[in-house]
Every structure is written in structure tokens, then in C-alpha cells.
Design a protein around this motif. Structure first.
Motif, PDB file in Angstrom:
ATOM      1  N   PRO A  52       0.819  -1.216   0.000  1.00 25.90           N
ATOM      2  CA  PRO A  52       0.000   0.000   0.000  1.00 25.90           C
ATOM      3  C   PRO A  52       0.852   1.266   0.000  1.00 25.90           C
ATOM      4  CG  PRO A  52      -0.240  -1.217   2.080  1.00 25.90           C
ATOM      5  CD  PRO A  52       0.655  -2.013   1.205  1.00 25.90           C
ATOM      6  N   THR A  54       1.243   5.346   1.122  1.00 26.54           N
ATOM      7  CA  THR A  54       0.924   6.106   2.337  1.00 26.54           C
ATOM      8  C   THR A  54       0.493   7.520   1.965  1.00 26.54           C
ATOM      9  OG1 THR A  54       2.555   4.832   3.583  1.00 26.54           O
ATOM     10  CG2 THR A  54       1.826   6.905   4.552  1.00 26.54           C
ATOM     11  N   PRO A  61       1.913  10.670   8.318  1.00 29.66           N
ATOM     12  CA  PRO A  61       1.080   9.665   7.657  1.00 29.66           C
ATOM     13  C   PRO A  61      -0.311   9.600   8.287  1.00 29.66           C
ATOM     14  CG  PRO A  61       2.875   8.625   8.900  1.00 29.66           C
ATOM     15  CD  PRO A  61       3.040  10.097   9.031  1.00 29.66           C
ATOM     16  N   LYS A  64      -3.465   4.682   4.520  1.00 27.37           N
ATOM     17  CA  LYS A  64      -2.813   3.811   3.544  1.00 27.37           C
ATOM     18  C   LYS A  64      -3.855   3.421   2.514  1.00 27.37           C
ATOM     19  CE  LYS A  64       0.995   1.977   6.205  1.00 27.37           C
ATOM     20  NZ  LYS A  64       2.076   2.438   5.377  1.00 27.37           N
TER      21      LYS A  64
END
Length: 86
Positions: A52, A54, A61, A64
Motif C-alpha cells: 500500500p 501512504t 502519515p 494507507k
């Protein structure tokens, strides 16, 4: 001077634009490697191409997801919202 109510203040704050970034992979490399980059150079990352991506806001972050094609553009389908560690 009129004091704005909390609802109009909240709406004003929520209207602020911010930059979001999608990060494929990240690694540390020696500065000498960066200086040697030329068109056609390749950097290899440890991440697999199916991992995945981000979604980041201000280098933080927040989610995802996976790459999706939307016409001739790409997008990010959110699969997981990241929670801040308490």
C-alpha cells in the motif's frame, strides 16, 4: 467588531487548504548516491510494488491505500486510516 460564532469559525478552519502527498517508498541513501544521479539512473527500494501507498499531510502519515486509475490520471483508494499512537 463582531465575534464569529463557533460554527462559522469551524467552517472557516475546515476550508483551509493543505498539501497532501502519496508516498510509494522511503529509504536513506548516501548523499554521494544522490549527487551521482543522472537521467536514466535507477533507485531500487525494498518495498514490493503491491504494497500500500501512504497518504501524508505535512509529513504525517494519515492513511494507507492502493493506486487506482481514473481516466488518464491516478488516484488513491483509502483502505486504512492510521491512528496516532497515544
Amino acid at each position: 467588531m463582531e465575534i464569529p460564532n463557533s460554527n462559522s469559525y469551524s467552517q472557516a478552519v475546515l476550508g483551509i487548504q493543505t498539501t497532501v502527498s502519496v508516498t510509494l517508498a522511503r529509504q536513506q541513501v548516501p548523499l554521494s548516491r544522490i549527487i551521482d544521479l543522472v537521467p536514466g539512473s535507477m533507485l531500487t527500494f525494498d518495498s514490493h510494488c503491491d504494497e500500500p501507498l501512504t497518504l501524508e499531510v505535512g509529513e504525517c502519515p494519515i492513511a494507507k491505500g492502493e493506486t487506482v486509475k481514473i481516466g488518464d490520471k491516478f488516484g488513491l483508494r483509502i483502505r486504512e486510516i492510521l491512528r496516532e499512537e497515544e
